[in-house]
Structure formats: C-alpha cells, structure tokens
Design a protein around this motif. Structure first.
Motif, mmCIF file in Angstrom:
data_model
loop_
_atom_site.group_PDB
_atom_site.id
_atom_site.type_symbol
_atom_site.label_atom_id
_atom_site.label_comp_id
_atom_site.label_asym_id
_atom_site.label_seq_id
_atom_site.Cartn_x
_atom_site.Cartn_y
_atom_site.Cartn_z
ATOM 1 N N ILE A 177 -3.465 12.240 0.118
ATOM 2 C CA ILE A 177 -2.489 11.100 -0.023
ATOM 3 C C ILE A 177 -1.528 11.027 1.035
ATOM 4 O O ILE A 177 -1.100 9.950 1.479
ATOM 5 N N ASN A 183 2.126 2.079 -3.572
ATOM 6 C CA ASN A 183 0.963 2.397 -4.093
ATOM 7 C C ASN A 183 0.652 3.874 -3.750
ATOM 8 O O ASN A 183 0.587 4.624 -4.955
ATOM 9 N N HIS A 184 0.805 4.217 -2.772
ATOM 10 C CA HIS A 184 0.568 5.697 -2.552
ATOM 11 C C HIS A 184 1.693 6.521 -2.767
ATOM 12 O O HIS A 184 1.487 7.719 -3.476
ATOM 13 N N ASN A 192 3.461 6.274 -5.521
ATOM 14 C CA ASN A 192 3.434 6.165 -6.942
ATOM 15 C C ASN A 192 2.234 6.983 -7.431
ATOM 16 O O ASN A 192 2.272 7.822 -8.286
ATOM 17 N N TYR A 193 1.180 7.152 -6.512
ATOM 18 C CA TYR A 193 0.052 7.864 -6.666
ATOM 19 C C TYR A 193 0.050 9.280 -6.380
ATOM 20 O O TYR A 193 -0.126 10.056 -7.380
ATOM 21 N N PHE A 194 0.875 9.640 -5.416
ATOM 22 C CA PHE A 194 1.424 10.743 -5.093
ATOM 23 C C PHE A 194 1.974 11.370 -6.414
ATOM 24 O O PHE A 194 1.872 12.669 -6.841
ATOM 25 N N LYS A 195 3.042 10.621 -6.929
ATOM 26 C CA LYS A 195 3.706 11.079 -7.993
ATOM 27 C C LYS A 195 3.063 11.273 -9.412
ATOM 28 O O LYS A 195 3.231 12.432 -9.951
ATOM 29 N N GLU A 196 1.969 10.741 -9.623
ATOM 30 C CA GLU A 196 1.124 10.571 -10.801
ATOM 31 C C GLU A 196 0.230 11.838 -10.563
ATOM 32 O O GLU A 196 -0.034 12.528 -11.629
ATOM 33 N N THR A 197 -0.307 12.213 -9.202
ATOM 34 C CA THR A 197 -1.305 13.334 -9.158
ATOM 35 C C THR A 197 -0.202 14.648 -9.302
ATOM 36 O O THR A 197 -0.617 15.572 -9.758
ATOM 37 N N ARG A 215 0.952 -1.276 0.101
ATOM 38 C CA ARG A 215 -0.010 0.007 -0.140
ATOM 39 C C ARG A 215 1.004 1.189 -0.042
ATOM 40 O O ARG A 215 0.546 2.024 -0.821
ATOM 41 N N LYS A 221 -5.913 17.099 -2.566
ATOM 42 C CA LYS A 221 -5.537 15.830 -2.826
ATOM 43 C C LYS A 221 -4.449 15.160 -2.456
ATOM 44 O O LYS A 221 -4.284 14.188 -1.964
ATOM 45 N N SER A 232 -0.056 15.679 -12.702
ATOM 46 C CA SER A 232 -1.245 16.121 -13.563
ATOM 47 C C SER A 232 -1.244 17.341 -13.952
ATOM 48 O O SER A 232 -0.460 18.293 -13.573
#
Length: 285
Positions: free
Chosen positions: A243, A221-222, A224-229, A218, A239, A232
């Motif tokens: 995260i 994943n968090h 990676n999600y931070f980097k993707e966000t 997890r 957001k 943007s």
C-alpha cells in the motif's frame, strides 16, 4: 494490530539438578531466519523446537539459545584416564616437569574428557518446552508493545498526509488558474492574432493532461486502506508495504503534473512523510 519484528524473551526453569535458560532475540528480516544454539546433547530436539518457534514468530531474524547448567552432582563427563596418561608420558619425554604440572597441560589437550551419550529426559524436555512457551509469550508481548509505538507513529504520518492532501486540493484551482494566466500571457506576448476558439480548445486539452482529480481520489483511498489494514486483527507488514508503494506512486504522479511551485513544495512534504513510514515499515511483522 501491528506487531514489530524486534523483540526479546527469556525464561529460566530450575530443575532438581539443572538450571534451564531459554532466550529468544528477534530483529527485522524479509523472511524467517532462525539461528539455534544449544548443547550437543539436545540437538535431537532441534527440529521440533524450530517448528514451534517458526509457527509462533513467523518472520524475522531470530536467535534461539538454550543453556543448561548443572547445579547438582549429576554429570555425563568423565576424565579419560588412558588418554591423559599417554599425554603425560609424551610431555615427560619432551621436557622435565612434576606430575601436577604435566597433568594440567595434558587436560588442555583434545579427548581428555569423554561424555556418555544420553537420551534427553522426558521430564526435562517438558520443562524446556514450558520455558520456551514462556519465552515466546515474553517476546510476543515485547513485539506487541513495539508494534503499538509503530502504530502511533504511522497514525501521525497518515494524519499529516491527509492534511497535506487537503492543501493540494485547495491549491488545485489556484494552480489551474495560474497555468491558464501564464499561457494567455505567453500568447499575448507573441503579439499575433490567434483563433480564440482554437486556443480555448488547446488550453482545455492541456489543462486536462495536468488534471490530478483521479490521483487525489486514489491517494485518499490508499490512505484510508492503509489505516483499515493497520487496524486489522493481524499484523500485515508486507501488505502495508505494498500500500505504501501505491501511495508513493500517486504522490509522484501529482508532483509530475503539478507544474506549480506551491503545490510541488507540498508534494515534497508528502514524500518526506511517506519516507518516514517506509523506514519504519521495514520492522513491521
């Protein structure tokens, strides 16, 4: 693309008889907090100007200033003769003085100037809107530049967290073996015979409660999600803040389950990196 809430923008327009200056300053805030300063004669346009600024800047503690300086012969203020003469008469009854001195004193008193109320000239207002547009462009550019600095810092912190998570994974097997050895030694020190199968079952159950596989997945994943966000097209400060909270939750769980000094030391480093992210996060739009 990250944008900061810190910014400054200024633009000056020179009209035939006036100089118009628009200034915008912005600091971080949880919501939009807009403070407007402008001459009284332009207050009728305040609501419209506020809407333009709010639509462009969205969030932050914003100071908007409109300065209008008369550079020609035009003026809307006149001396109120009757009031000045009345003040002078009252002052003369109190103390002796020449007319020039009494006039100086009278002009400092209220209502000695009268201002004729005039509608804002359409051409002048268009010039104000143009100045506001340029000032908004300037503050947006400032915010974007500050945002790039924040983004670089976040990228560094994320990379550090990835490396620390890798260390946690490397320590995990060593940690489980150390816990197993410690428990076996504790049982041996009791000098009592125990059922080997029952002991192994209890040991497996105990080690399963300390398993951090889900937390590691997890957390990865968090991150990676931070980097993707962050990459943007829009700045998503709120957001990213959510995260960050999830990242902190997984780090805390790993720390509570670690039960192994070397891993707990790594967790402390992870918390330090995350705290630096959270400090900077307060300034992200």
């Amino acid at each position: 693309m990250i944008q900061s809430m810190t910014g400054f923008g200024k633009y000056v327009v020179q009209l035939p008889a006036k100089k118009v200056t628009v200034e915008l300053k912005s600091l971080n805030s949880k919501s939009l907090d807009l403070n407007a300063r402008m001459p009284q004669g332009y207050r009728e346009k305040e609501l419209e100007l506020r809407k333009i600024i709010a639509s462009a800047l969205q969030r932050g503690k914003i100071d908007f200033s409109l300065y209008v300086e008369i550079t020609g012969d035009e003026t809307t203020s006149q001396i109120n003769d009757a009031v000045v003469r009345h003040y002078m008469k009252q002052l003369r009854s109190i103390a002796d003085g020449d007319d020039l001195r009494l006039m100086e004193m009278a002009l400092k008193l209220p209502d000695t100037l009268k201002t004729d109320k005039e509608e804002v000239d359409p051409e002048e207002y268009n010039a104000i809107l143009e100045a506001l547009k340029h000032a908004l462009d300037a503050i947006q550019a400032f915010r974007s530049e500050e945002g790039r600095i924040l983004e670089n810092d976040f990228a560094t912190r994320l990379e550090n967290l990835h490396l620390l998570l890798q260390q946690v994974s490397e320590l995990d097997q060593e940690r489980l073996q150390a816990i197993r050895d410690r428990l076996e030694k504790a049982v041996a020190d009791i000098k009592m015979e125990v059922d080997a199968n029952r002991f192994e079952q209890e040991l497996i159950y105990y080690l399963e409660k300390l398993d951090i596989t889900e937390e590691k997945v997890r957390l990865e994943n968090h991150l990676n999600y931070f980097k993707e966000t962050m990459a943007s097209s829009e700045s998503n400060g709120k957001k990213l803040g959510f995260i960050s909270q999830e990242i902190g939750r997984e780090i805390n769980t790993i720390g509570s389950k670690a039960n192994y000094a070397p891993m707990q030391q790594v967790v402390v480093q992870m918390k330090d990196e995350l705290e630096k992210i959270k400090e900077q996060m307060l300034n992200v739009l």
